[in-house]
Design a protein around this motif. Structure first.
Motif, mmCIF file in Angstrom:
data_model
loop_
_atom_site.group_PDB
_atom_site.id
_atom_site.type_symbol
_atom_site.label_atom_id
_atom_site.label_comp_id
_atom_site.label_asym_id
_atom_site.label_seq_id
_atom_site.Cartn_x
_atom_site.Cartn_y
_atom_site.Cartn_z
ATOM 1 N N THR A 93 102.816 59.239 81.590
ATOM 2 C CA THR A 93 102.354 58.177 80.694
ATOM 3 C C THR A 93 100.918 57.810 81.027
ATOM 4 O OG1 THR A 93 102.964 56.036 79.715
ATOM 5 C CG2 THR A 93 103.120 56.190 82.108
ATOM 6 N N VAL A 94 100.197 57.365 80.031
ATOM 7 C CA VAL A 94 98.829 56.886 80.198
ATOM 8 C C VAL A 94 98.882 55.363 80.291
ATOM 9 C CG1 VAL A 94 96.555 56.678 79.112
ATOM 10 C CG2 VAL A 94 97.877 58.785 78.842
ATOM 11 N N TYR A 117 104.053 56.679 94.999
ATOM 12 C CA TYR A 117 104.607 57.951 94.521
ATOM 13 C C TYR A 117 103.637 59.124 94.641
ATOM 14 C CZ TYR A 117 108.308 55.042 92.616
ATOM 15 O OH TYR A 117 109.356 54.160 92.475
ATOM 16 N N LYS A 118 102.418 58.843 95.070
ATOM 17 C CA LYS A 118 101.394 59.905 95.197
ATOM 18 C C LYS A 118 101.151 60.606 93.863
ATOM 19 C CE LYS A 118 101.255 59.102 99.656
ATOM 20 N NZ LYS A 118 102.030 57.869 99.663
ATOM 21 N N LYS A 119 101.254 59.837 92.777
ATOM 22 C CA LYS A 119 100.998 60.352 91.435
ATOM 23 C C LYS A 119 99.817 59.586 90.837
ATOM 24 C CE LYS A 119 104.767 62.993 91.060
ATOM 25 N NZ LYS A 119 104.731 64.446 90.836
ATOM 26 N N THR A 120 98.929 60.335 90.186
ATOM 27 C CA THR A 120 97.748 59.715 89.585
ATOM 28 C C THR A 120 97.901 59.667 88.061
ATOM 29 O OG1 THR A 120 96.351 60.515 91.378
ATOM 30 C CG2 THR A 120 95.251 59.852 89.350
ATOM 31 N N LEU A 121 98.038 58.454 87.537
ATOM 32 C CA LEU A 121 98.173 58.288 86.091
ATOM 33 C C LEU A 121 96.804 58.059 85.462
ATOM 34 C CD1 LEU A 121 101.159 58.002 86.872
ATOM 35 C CD2 LEU A 121 101.320 56.044 85.313
ATOM 36 N N PRO A 122 96.551 58.630 84.284
ATOM 37 C CA PRO A 122 95.303 58.310 83.584
ATOM 38 C C PRO A 122 95.296 56.818 83.244
ATOM 39 C CG PRO A 122 96.484 60.143 82.528
ATOM 40 C CD PRO A 122 97.416 59.539 83.505
ATOM 41 N N ILE A 139 92.548 54.711 70.664
ATOM 42 C CA ILE A 139 93.922 55.240 70.753
ATOM 43 C C ILE A 139 93.938 56.728 70.386
ATOM 44 C CG2 ILE A 139 96.255 55.106 69.803
ATOM 45 C CD1 ILE A 139 95.788 52.787 71.507
ATOM 46 N N ARG A 140 93.206 57.072 69.332
ATOM 47 C CA ARG A 140 93.160 58.482 68.910
ATOM 48 C C ARG A 140 92.538 59.350 70.003
ATOM 49 N NH1 ARG A 140 89.719 57.954 63.968
ATOM 50 N NH2 ARG A 140 89.754 60.215 63.902
ATOM 51 N N TYR A 141 91.515 58.818 70.669
ATOM 52 C CA TYR A 141 90.881 59.567 71.763
ATOM 53 C C TYR A 141 91.893 59.821 72.878
ATOM 54 C CZ TYR A 141 87.841 60.723 75.689
ATOM 55 O OH TYR A 141 87.271 61.357 76.759
ATOM 56 N N ILE A 142 92.651 58.803 73.253
ATOM 57 C CA ILE A 142 93.641 58.945 74.327
ATOM 58 C C ILE A 142 94.685 59.991 73.954
ATOM 59 C CG2 ILE A 142 95.541 57.756 75.521
ATOM 60 C CD1 ILE A 142 93.769 55.192 75.394
ATOM 61 N N ILE A 143 95.166 59.947 72.728
ATOM 62 C CA ILE A 143 96.186 60.903 72.284
ATOM 63 C C ILE A 143 95.624 62.329 72.286
ATOM 64 C CG2 ILE A 143 97.571 61.630 70.282
ATOM 65 C CD1 ILE A 143 97.943 58.636 69.657
ATOM 66 N N HIS A 146 95.452 63.419 75.939
ATOM 67 C CA HIS A 146 96.743 63.492 76.631
ATOM 68 C C HIS A 146 97.881 63.628 75.616
ATOM 69 C CE1 HIS A 146 94.505 62.054 80.174
ATOM 70 N NE2 HIS A 146 93.969 61.169 79.357
ATOM 71 N N PRO A 147 97.903 64.739 74.893
ATOM 72 C CA PRO A 147 98.868 64.877 73.787
ATOM 73 C C PRO A 147 100.325 64.860 74.223
ATOM 74 C CG PRO A 147 97.740 66.968 74.243
ATOM 75 C CD PRO A 147 97.046 65.930 75.038
#
Length: 369
Positions: A93-94, A117-122, A139-143, A146-147
């Motif tokens: 998830t972003v 969790y050693k996970k990097t979320l955008p 929002i369109r840029y994010i999608i 990160h489709p």
């Protein structure tokens, strides 16, 4: 075509990407009284900016004291929200913070997930504006970037729930237009308005990042939507106050809270699981409080009523306050409110007919009493 991404703000790029058009070279600010007159005569608040309030030394001492006092409590609320996001959305998830109050909270949630969790979320910060909606170009840029990810919207706190409603309408409209399936669920640190079901706490307490303006939010202004500077292809705009770098405590704030994660981790997991199991639905009780205040103080427009610690602070920092209402017995935890009210000569009244610890009332133009 979406807007152009530029480096903005004082956070490291690893913490957040601002999807905002840099309007730093333009003169957008209006004095508090001029801005108030314009807003109350019909100009939308997003078309201009308030002049940044420069806190006194005494007020900054209060900020540092409140940060020290509440750092563990804030860290715990961050952990509780982050654990729920992980359990509900996973790691695909972003994080999408609503600028600007959501930005420090989004940074903290991202850091907690990296710590635990050693996970990097955008993580992006984008604009949403009451009565104008969300920045669809952002929002369109994010999608596009990160489709395969879902999007989790993040804000600092709730007041009356205006942004919760705005987000719901905006996301529904976006999904209808683009055939997407975004969730309008809003993750907040504190939900005193009882209008979100993804929260760290519902206590109306001081989140230290509510104390200040840009100097605790990456030196980024409120967001601007004015066609004089923003075209249809642009992101919504904001200013980057580079001249305030010496006064910036944005990174100090998130570093101080992040340092507490190891002490709250176990408790955050337990409480997050309890919240998810109990599924306590929002009952919007904050709106009942607003109705009581509107009736008791003969206020025409609920836009003049700003409930909760965060919103009351904002009224004192950038609007023309009429009076401040506080719950009897809450004075000790509202020191910064009382100090700001004293600085600005705003009367403080005790009031019990609300679910919040305090509420700021804006003076209608032309009203003396």
């Amino acid at each position: 075509m979406a807007g152009i991404v530029v480096k903005m703000g004082s956070y490291p790029e690893s913490d957040v990407t601002f999807l905002l058009k840099d309007l730093s070279d333009f003169s957008i600010e209006k004095s508090t009284q001029e801005r108030e007159n314009l807003i109350q005569s019909g100009t939308h608040y997003s078309e201009m900016l308030p002049v940044e309030y420069k806190p006194t030394d005494e007020y900054m001492k209060l900020f540092y004291a409140s940060l020290e006092e509440s750092k563990q409590k804030v860290a715990e609320a961050v952990g509780i929200v982050a654990e729920q996001i992980v359990q509900k959305r996973g790691f695909n998830t972003v994080l999408c913070s609503l600028a600007r109050a959501g930005t420090p909270i989004g940074v903290l949630i991202k850091r907690y997930i990296e710590f635990k969790y050693k996970k990097t979320l955008p993580h992006y910060s984008i604009s949403i504006i009451r009565d104008r909606g969300i920045d669809e170009n952002a929002i369109r840029y994010i999608i596009q970037q990160h489709p395969d990810h879902s999007v989790t919207f993040v804000d600092g706190w709730t007041g009356k729930g205006a942004i919760t409603k705005e987000l719901t309408c905006a996301v529904d409209r976006f999904n209808d237009t683009y055939g997407t399936k975004l969730s309008a669920e809003l993750a907040v640190l504190a939900d005193p308005g009882y209008c979100s079901d993804l929260f760290g706490t519902r206590e109306d307490f001081l989140i230290p990042s509510a104390c200040l303006n840009s100097t605790v939010s990456g030196l980024v202004s409120r967001t601007v939507l004015n066609e004089q500077w923003i075209s249809t292809d642009d992101f919504h705009g904001a200013k980057f106050y580079r001249d305030l770098l010496a006064e910036d405590v944005s990174n100090l704030y998130v570093d101080t809270i992040s340092a507490e994660f190891s002490t709250i981790e176990k408790k955050a997991v337990e409480i997050a699981s309890e919240f998810l199991e109990s599924k306590e639905e929002p009952d919007w009780r904050g709106l009942s409080s607003v109705s009581n205040i509107q009736k008791d103080f003969d206020i025409d427009n609920t836009h003049f009523i700003k409930p909760g610690v965060g919103e009351t602070t904002r009224v004192l920092l950038r609007r023309v306050p009429w009076k401040i209402l506080i719950q009897p017995g809450s004075e000790e935890k509202l020191k910064h409110i009382l100090l700001l009210a004293e600085d600005r000569g705003v009367p403080v009244e005790k009031y019990t007919n609300m679910s919040y610890s305090c509420c700021g009332l804006i003076r209608p133009v032309g009203r003396d009493k």
